[in-house]
Scaffold this active site. Structure first.
Site, short mmCIF file in Angstrom:
data_model
loop_
_atom_site.label_atom_id
_atom_site.label_comp_id
_atom_site.label_asym_id
_atom_site.label_seq_id
_atom_site.Cartn_x
_atom_site.Cartn_y
_atom_site.Cartn_z
N LYS A 121 35.21 39.08 54.44
CA LYS A 121 35.78 38.00 53.64
C LYS A 121 36.55 37.09 54.58
O LYS A 121 37.51 37.51 55.22
CB LYS A 121 36.70 38.57 52.56
CG LYS A 121 37.36 37.48 51.73
CD LYS A 121 38.14 38.03 50.57
CE LYS A 121 38.81 36.93 49.79
NZ LYS A 121 39.58 37.43 48.66
N ARG A 126 41.91 29.44 43.47
CA ARG A 126 43.35 29.67 43.44
C ARG A 126 44.02 28.77 42.41
O ARG A 126 45.00 29.16 41.78
CB ARG A 126 43.94 29.47 44.83
CG ARG A 126 43.41 30.53 45.80
CD ARG A 126 43.92 30.31 47.21
NE ARG A 126 43.26 31.22 48.13
CZ ARG A 126 43.33 31.13 49.45
NH1 ARG A 126 44.05 30.17 50.00
NH2 ARG A 126 42.70 31.99 50.22
N LYS A 172 31.50 36.89 52.11
CA LYS A 172 32.08 35.84 51.28
C LYS A 172 32.84 34.86 52.14
O LYS A 172 33.61 35.30 52.99
CB LYS A 172 33.03 36.51 50.28
CG LYS A 172 33.89 35.57 49.49
CD LYS A 172 34.87 36.36 48.66
CE LYS A 172 35.73 35.38 47.88
NZ LYS A 172 36.78 36.05 47.16
N SER A 216 34.04 29.47 44.72
CA SER A 216 34.39 28.31 43.89
C SER A 216 34.10 26.97 44.58
O SER A 216 33.57 26.06 43.95
CB SER A 216 35.85 28.41 43.48
OG SER A 216 36.70 28.54 44.61
N TYR A 243 29.19 31.38 40.02
CA TYR A 243 29.68 30.81 38.75
C TYR A 243 28.54 30.24 37.93
O TYR A 243 28.70 29.99 36.74
CB TYR A 243 30.76 29.76 39.04
CG TYR A 243 31.95 30.40 39.72
CD1 TYR A 243 32.85 31.15 39.00
CD2 TYR A 243 32.10 30.34 41.11
CE1 TYR A 243 33.90 31.81 39.62
CE2 TYR A 243 33.14 30.99 41.74
CZ TYR A 243 34.04 31.73 41.00
OH TYR A 243 35.06 32.39 41.62
C1 PBG Z 1 41.49 37.20 45.65
C2 PBG Z 1 40.16 36.56 45.57
C3 PBG Z 1 39.86 35.25 45.98
C4 PBG Z 1 38.56 35.02 45.59
C5 PBG Z 1 38.08 36.17 44.99
N1 PBG Z 1 39.08 37.15 45.01
C6 PBG Z 1 40.71 34.20 46.56
C7 PBG Z 1 41.44 34.41 47.81
O1 PBG Z 1 41.19 35.33 48.57
O2 PBG Z 1 42.34 33.60 48.04
C8 PBG Z 1 37.88 33.69 45.79
C9 PBG Z 1 36.73 33.41 44.91
C10 PBG Z 1 36.32 31.99 44.86
O3 PBG Z 1 36.82 31.10 45.57
O4 PBG Z 1 35.42 31.72 44.06
N2 PBG Z 1 41.68 38.29 46.42
#
Ligand code: PBG
Length: 326
Positions: free
Chosen positions: A197, A207, A250, A276, A315
């Protein structure tokens, strides 16, 4: 040599031949629908993520039902927690009657065939907006956080989660969560680790949807540097040895090389999360009339699958499943 002997176009001559020779096919069963929810009675359209909604408890059941009807067999839940329930240690994650466990029980009862995936991380619950516990000097405390994540995973498993998905990037959390789950008789609950990630700007709209942005600093001491691919393989090795059942990359689109590398180095199912910001780029261009959204959504997901993903979180899942079923 001209005229050519080798004519790849022969296989492209008709729809039948193209269908026959297609290497990668996207299906609804590959997709996971992320769903946002809150405890309020209203369904709130998300300003930061046009086309997506933060669902009320009832609204969420409807959204899950529509996903299932379209052919999507798994959802992943993201809660927006009321500010007064947030604190620096994310205490609310351990509430057996919190928003997520209540929702899991309702979903399991209504749609037992739907696979329920839950996110493990503190950010929606933390007054600091970080995935882990923040020390006074700003460091994110690894081992203290992992203890809390284990409690969070147990609450989710007891409420009916099928797959626990730690997205926090703390070291050693897969092994710790596995041990915690097995210790309570949840050997059958799977772990989908967010293995690679990245510290990505593409999470911005998410967020906003959860009001979960860090209050100070960024996530670069736990999420990965976007320049690194070999490090993803190191995380993969660790997650495999700690007992992960599936591994994730991701974001997805800007990291197709990482998906391909992870695919090549593991026999586990590989998931990828079209996040997102990726969704929003397609939506924004389509809403401006600049891109054909259905075609581009389908092609972006096919590309992620071709790169090596078996499972895709997007999504667009419900909508794309509807298109695929037509
Ligand atoms: C939180 C989490 C995040 C996402 C999924 N789980 C955001 C982050 O790490 O700040 C992001 C998903 C997205 O942007 O669609 N742990």
């Amino acid at each position: 040599m001209f005229p050519p002997i080798h004519r790849p176009r022969r296989n492209r001559r008709s729809a039948a031949l193209r269908d026959l020779t297609r290497e990668t096919v996207l299906t609804a069963a590959d997709l996971v629908q992320p769903l946002f929810l809150h405890a309020d009675a209203e369904d709130t359209p998300l300003e930061s993520l046009p086309g997506q909604t933060r669902w009320s408890p009832d609204g969420l059941l409807g959204a899950a039902e529509r996903a299932l009807e379209a052919g999507v067999r798994a959802v992943v839940l993201f809660p927006k927690i009321a500010d007064e329930l947030k604190d620096s240690r994310g205490t609310e994650v351990a509430n057996e009657d919190g928003l997520i466990p209540r929702t899991l029980r309702a979903l399991k009862e209504r749609m037992p065939e739907l696979a329920l995936i839950t996110d493990v991380a503190l950010d929606p619950y933390s007054s600091d907006g970080h995935d882990g516990v923040v020390a006074e000097d700003g460091r994110i405390l690894n081992d203290e956080t992992v203890e809390i994540l284990c409690r969070q995973a147990l609450v989710q498993a007891r409420a009916g989660a099928d797959v626990i998905a730690p997205s926090d990037m703390m070291d050693g959390r897969v092994a710790a969560i596995r041990e915690a789950l097995d210790g309570e008789g949840f050997e059958e609950v799977a772990i989908l680790s967010y293995t690679a990630k990245y510290a990505s700007a593409f999470y911005g709209p998410f967020r906003g949807a959860l009001d979960s942005a860090p209050k100070a600093g960024d996530k670069k001491t736990y999420q990965m540097d976007p320049g690194n691919q070999r490090e993803a393989l190191r995380e993969l090795m660790l997650d495999e040895s700690e007992g992960a059942d599936m591994v994730m990359v991701k974001p997805a689109g800007p990291y197709l090389d990482v998906i391909a590398a992870v695919r090549e180095h593991t026999q586990l199912p590989v998931a990828a999360y079209q996040v997102s910001g990726e969704y929003l780029m397609i939506e924004a261009a389509a809403r401006s009339g600049w891109l054909d959204r259905e075609a581009v959504a389908l092609e972006s997901l096919l590309g992620i699958k071709r790169a090596g993903a078996d499972v895709i979180l997007t999504y667009h899942a419900t909508e794309v499943a509807g298109l695929l079923g037509r």
